[in-house]
Design an enzyme around this catalytic site. Structure first.
Site, PDB file in Angstrom:
ATOM      1  N   LYS A  25      41.728  42.036  29.928  1.00  0.00           N
ATOM      2  CA  LYS A  25      43.103  41.894  30.437  1.00  0.00           C
ATOM      3  C   LYS A  25      43.612  40.472  30.230  1.00  0.00           C
ATOM      4  O   LYS A  25      44.710  40.260  29.711  1.00  0.00           O
ATOM      5  CB  LYS A  25      43.124  42.241  31.932  1.00  0.00           C
ATOM      6  N   ASN A  26      42.798  39.503  30.650  1.00  0.00           N
ATOM      7  CA  ASN A  26      43.287  38.122  30.666  1.00  0.00           C
ATOM      8  C   ASN A  26      43.341  37.481  29.288  1.00  0.00           C
ATOM      9  O   ASN A  26      43.868  36.385  29.138  1.00  0.00           O
ATOM     10  CB  ASN A  26      42.477  37.279  31.650  1.00  0.00           C
ATOM     11  N   ARG A  95      52.124  37.721  37.458  1.00  0.00           N
ATOM     12  CA  ARG A  95      52.135  36.264  37.481  1.00  0.00           C
ATOM     13  C   ARG A  95      51.894  35.692  36.082  1.00  0.00           C
ATOM     14  O   ARG A  95      52.441  34.661  35.714  1.00  0.00           O
ATOM     15  CB  ARG A  95      51.032  35.818  38.441  1.00  0.00           C
ATOM     16  N   ASP A 119      50.075  34.368  45.773  1.00  0.00           N
ATOM     17  CA  ASP A 119      49.715  35.782  45.850  1.00  0.00           C
ATOM     18  C   ASP A 119      48.541  35.946  46.794  1.00  0.00           C
ATOM     19  O   ASP A 119      48.167  35.013  47.492  1.00  0.00           O
ATOM     20  CB  ASP A 119      49.474  36.390  44.464  1.00  0.00           C
ATOM     21  N   ASP A 308      36.532  35.793  39.662  1.00  0.00           N
ATOM     22  CA  ASP A 308      36.953  37.201  39.691  1.00  0.00           C
ATOM     23  C   ASP A 308      35.802  38.142  40.034  1.00  0.00           C
ATOM     24  O   ASP A 308      36.028  39.323  40.305  1.00  0.00           O
ATOM     25  CB  ASP A 308      37.576  37.600  38.346  1.00  0.00           C
TER      26      ASP A 308
END
Ligand code: EPU
Length: 429
Positions: A25-26, A95, A119, A308
């Site tokens: 994802k990142n 974000r 967040d 994470d």
């Protein structure tokens, strides 16, 4: 009546089998922003089917790009003159949209991006993004909830020292530097594999970058870049989640699609806890036959233990034999979800950025609520070590980062279902 999605899991079954992990994802989110740097069609392959990618596609569409997401790839047609604005309604949902700041400023000399705010994992500043771009000649101001950057005469290279190896700041500065005049040196740069992935795509587009994967990135600006086709690396955080799930449930899981060296510290912690880890080329196997032993874990920028994976570390410690000290160094709100873990019977005390966890033989299934992507996945995994059924609510958080999570759990032998339950309403009359 409003309805909410929940995931229910029955605890007690060891995870066994094989799971394939998709693109990171990142990385993929930022690779889509990298495409903005060259007019024409770029294709990003191995893009995960998650909400965040769909939102990033929408961010790019509003900038004038044509974007299709199909069969695990994002096809992005970038116009000669892209737009310059990213609105609050999208940035607050994602974000990471802030990563269009650097490439748009480099391409168009003007950009207006909504400030994302904090967040659920904590306050998340932008000071290093802003001061780095200012060092490259940008004028930056903030008004009405937007950050506005302009460089009417173009960006120029400079020496930038980051106070902390911020992933997002390194990415934004890198994407700005590739088209700046002269040489930019970014010191104390982030070294995450996702940064290397971005450097690889940029280099294939014609950028001149040295030092990818080290703390010093040297970028010689070029006049223009060419669109390319690029394949995203595997998602080490999703892979790490399955590794912890295997160890915590005393299972035997082979994870395909992730290079184990991206998870060196995490896999080593599992070995210390008693797991057998067999690394392969683009896969690894994690087996655990006994109750995990307690292990202390400290999160740090890469190559340290990834923040994470903190919820998974807390989960492992919650069922381990002994007491573990877990320290979080990246986000000030990462322990927010600990109250939900306590609802599952975990014995956790936090003080500042430390958590002391006294392991229990078994947790106890209960309804809990996901507070962010990783906490959500961590709670489901913890539920696998609980007696009875655990129901995790607000699973839209999990959808942001884990494609096919429920299907993968089922494949690994878990009794799991996703359900749509009515939310109670109250009459105040
Ligand atoms: N920070 C500042 N000022 C800045 C930039 C960062 O104070 O200008 C602080 C942040 O507030 C935070 C710390 O530095 O406390 C680290 O932030 P960083 O910039 O490294 O993180 P990020 O780019 O916002 C990315 C990932 C996160 C991951 C972190 C750390 C994306 C979209 N997000 O965030 O992933 O936890 O790096 O590795 O790439 C997730 O996927 O669930 C997730 C949160």
């Amino acid at each position: 009546m409003a309805r909410v999605d929940v995931i229910r899991v029955k605890g007690g079954t060891p995870l066994t089998g094989e799971v394939t992990v998709g693109g990171a994802k990142n990385s993929a989110l930022k690779l889509m922003a990298v495409a903005l740097l060259a007019p024409g069609r770029s294709v990003v392959e191995n893009v995960p089917r998650i909400t965040d990618i769909a939102i990033m596609a929408e961010v790019l569409r509003r900038l004038g790009c044509q974007v299709t997401l199909d069969g695990g790839q994002a096809t992005i047609d970038v116009p000669a003159e892209p737009g310059s604005e990213a609105d609050y309604d999208l940035v607050r949902r994602l974000r990471a949209s802030i990563c269009v700041l650097g490439p748009l400023l480099a391409r168009t000399g003007y950009v207006r991006v909504a400030l994302p705010g904090g967040d659920m994992i904590g306050s998340r500043g932008l000071d290093m993004h802003v001061s780095g771009l200012a060092r490259m000649g940008a004028q930056i101001s903030g008004e009405h909830g937007f950050v506005i950057a302009s460089a009417p005469h173009g960006l120029r290279g400079g020496k930038i020292w980051l106070d902390f190896p911020s992933v997002g700041a390194t990415e934004n500065l890198l994407m700005a530097a590739v088209l700046a005049k002269g040489v930019t040196e970014i010191d104390n740069a982030a070294r995450e594999p996702e940064i290397v992935d971005i450097c690889d795509m940029l280099t294939a587009m014609g950028a001149k970058i040295e030092g990818a994967g080290t703390s010093t990135l040297t970028v010689e600006g070029v006049e223009g870049l060419q669109p390319v086709r690029h394949r995203t690396i595997g998602d080490r955080i999703v892979g790490g989640t399955w590794a912890f799930a295997s160890a915590m449930t005393r299972g035997d899981v082979t994870v395909q699609g992730v290079r184990p060296e991206f998870l060196d510290v995490a896999l080593d912690k599992l070995v210390t806890a008693g797991a057998a880890v067999e690394p392969g080329d683009n896969h690894f196997r994690v087996r655990m036959s006994d109750r995990p032993k307690a292990v202390d874990i400290v999160t740090l920028p890469y190559p340290g233990f990834a923040t994470d994976l903190l919820p998974m570390a807390i989960g492992l410690a919650s069922v381990a034999d002994g007491s573990s000290l877990i320290t979080e160094n990246i986000f000030d709100g990462r322990f927010m979800f600990v109250n939900e873990m306590v609802r599952l019977g975990a014995d956790i005390r936090t003080d500042g950025h430390h958590a002391v966890v006294n392991g229990r033989e078994r947790l106890s299934g209960a309804p809990v609520r996901a507070t962010d992507i990783r906490a959500g996945a961590g709670l489901v995994i913890a539920g696998l070590c609980a007696e009875g059924v655990t129901e995790v609510g607000e699973v839209h958080h999990i959808d942001r980062g884990y494609p096919d999570f429920v299907e993968d759990l089922a494949k690994l032998g878990v009794e799991v279902e996703r359900a749509d339950v009515p939310e109670p309403t109250f009459d105040f009359s």
